[in-house]
Enzyme design. Structure first.
Site, PDB file in Angstrom:
ATOM      1  N   GLU A  85     -11.123  -0.975  -3.514  1.00 45.02           N
ATOM      2  CA  GLU A  85     -10.403  -0.321  -2.423  1.00 45.02           C
ATOM      3  C   GLU A  85      -9.240   0.494  -2.983  1.00 45.02           C
ATOM      4  O   GLU A  85      -9.034   0.570  -4.192  1.00 45.02           O
ATOM      5  CB  GLU A  85      -9.885  -1.365  -1.427  1.00 45.02           C
ATOM      6  CG  GLU A  85      -8.865  -2.338  -2.011  1.00 45.02           C
ATOM      7  CD  GLU A  85      -8.440  -3.426  -1.046  1.00 45.02           C
ATOM      8  OE1 GLU A  85      -9.119  -3.622  -0.012  1.00 45.02           O
ATOM      9  OE2 GLU A  85      -7.422  -4.099  -1.316  1.00 45.02           O
ATOM     10  N   ASP A 119       0.826  -1.216   0.000  1.00 45.34           N
ATOM     11  CA  ASP A 119       0.000   0.000   0.000  1.00 45.34           C
ATOM     12  C   ASP A 119       0.860   1.265   0.000  1.00 45.34           C
ATOM     13  O   ASP A 119       0.674   2.153   0.831  1.00 45.34           O
ATOM     14  CB  ASP A 119      -0.909   0.022   1.230  1.00 45.34           C
ATOM     15  CG  ASP A 119      -1.613  -1.287   1.487  1.00 45.34           C
ATOM     16  OD1 ASP A 119      -2.021  -1.942   0.512  1.00 45.34           O
ATOM     17  OD2 ASP A 119      -1.771  -1.663   2.668  1.00 45.34           O
TER      18      ASP A 119
END
Length: 321
Positions: free
Chosen positions: A204, A44
């Site tokens: 997401e 991420d």
């Protein structure tokens, strides 16, 4: 829980850039050992350019959020914890940080124990401190919060709710950049395309840029554990309106030898190029430790409209140990 003719994006990103566990070990002793280079171990990932230095943050440590620095995007140095868990609301699951410079302060938006949080610091390296030890939305689990400030100065936050698998919502923030205006919460994206239905129901990792008056949202679909994790794009003329996904999604999936590619963010490099940073699995057989990769964003004119494109080529940043 990593991008040429689009300088309007610079107005948004430039305003901000004015200016899991285990940590890399440092060499000790008087003798200088040969340099060892390994992939930057961030899931991420997020990169910010500030005062000529690149700062990278991501999901990795059980102790908080780490920070790495680079002058050239190729070689990186570990600088310790930017956020220590003692300065956060929660004590576990520190994911998907994004950092923005606004009005002389640095704001870190991140997930902790599956709740969205924000911490503030005077430096890109921290220490970031969550002044009020509570999530931004205290009564609901959410992750992957991302800040976008529009041309009129209005701040917005996109984030993931768990009320239809993982799906993406947006809300206005108060001017303090911390308080969510709950009455403005509005859905953006949920699983709706065939490529997103490998397993499970996941949209997401949103990130918004503005180009020629149109809003572009990159997002990821499928489980991060899947080799088919990938990046798509949706557009809107109104942040709080309808977001339309590209028919040609995914824009990035299994580039080169990489699998499990996703949870991206965008930034402008020193040469003025819009870049994308994302993570991929360690290899085709193992997920962890995930590593950070960097590609480029471009816009192609298709039937009179600019369409976002993500390069298949990528940089493999290396950590100097």
């Amino acid at each position: 829980m990593k991008k040429n003719l689009f300088f309007i994006c610079l107005l948004v990103l430039g305003a901000f850039a004015s200016c899991h566990s285990g940590s890399p070990k440092k060499e000790t002793g008087d003798a200088v050992a040969n340099e060892v280079k390994v992939p930057v171990p961030l899931g991420d990932p997020f990169i910010m350019l500030c005062d000529g230095v690149y700062y990278a943050y991501g999901t990795h440590s059980a102790e908080g959020i780490e920070v790495y620095t680079s002058d050239d995007l190729l070689t990186w140095k570990y600088k310790g914890l930017a956020l220590n868990k003692k300065d956060s609301w929660a004590d576990r699951w520190f994911w998907a940080p994004e950092i923005y410079a606004v009005n002389g302060k640095y704001y870190m938006y991140y997930s902790a124990d599956e709740h969205i949080c924000v911490a503030v610091a005077d430096s890109p390296t921290g220490p970031f401190v969550q002044a009020k030890k509570e999530p931004m939305i205290a009564d609901e689990k959410c992750i992957d919060n991302s800040l976008f400030i529009d041309d009129d100065g209005t701040p917005y936050l996109t984030f993931v709710r768990f009320n239809d698998g993982n799906n993406i919502w947006i809300a206005e923030l108060e001017k303090d950049l911390v308080t969510v205006k709950k009455e403005t919460m509005h859905p953006c994206l949920h699983v709706s395309q065939e490529w997103e239905e490998v397993w499970p129901r996941v949209n997401e990792g949103s990130f918004i840029v503005k180009h020629n008056g149109l809003y572009y949202m990159s997002y990821s679909a499928n489980s991060y554990e899947s080799p088919f994790y990938g990046v798509g794009c949706a557009t809107a003329t109104d942040l709080m309106g309808t977001w339309t996904k590209y028919d040609e999604n995914p824009l990035l999936q299994k580039p080169g030898e990489l699998v499990g590619v996703g949870h991206s963010a965008m930034f402008t490099d020193k040469a003025g190029k819009l870049r994308i940073v994302y993570h991929a699995h360690k290899d085709k057989n193992k997920i962890h430790p995930r590593a950070m990769y960097i590609g480029e964003i471009s816009f192609a004119n298709v039937n009179g409209m600019d369409r976002m494109r993500i390069s298949e080529e990528y940089i493999t940043p290396e950590l100097v140990k």
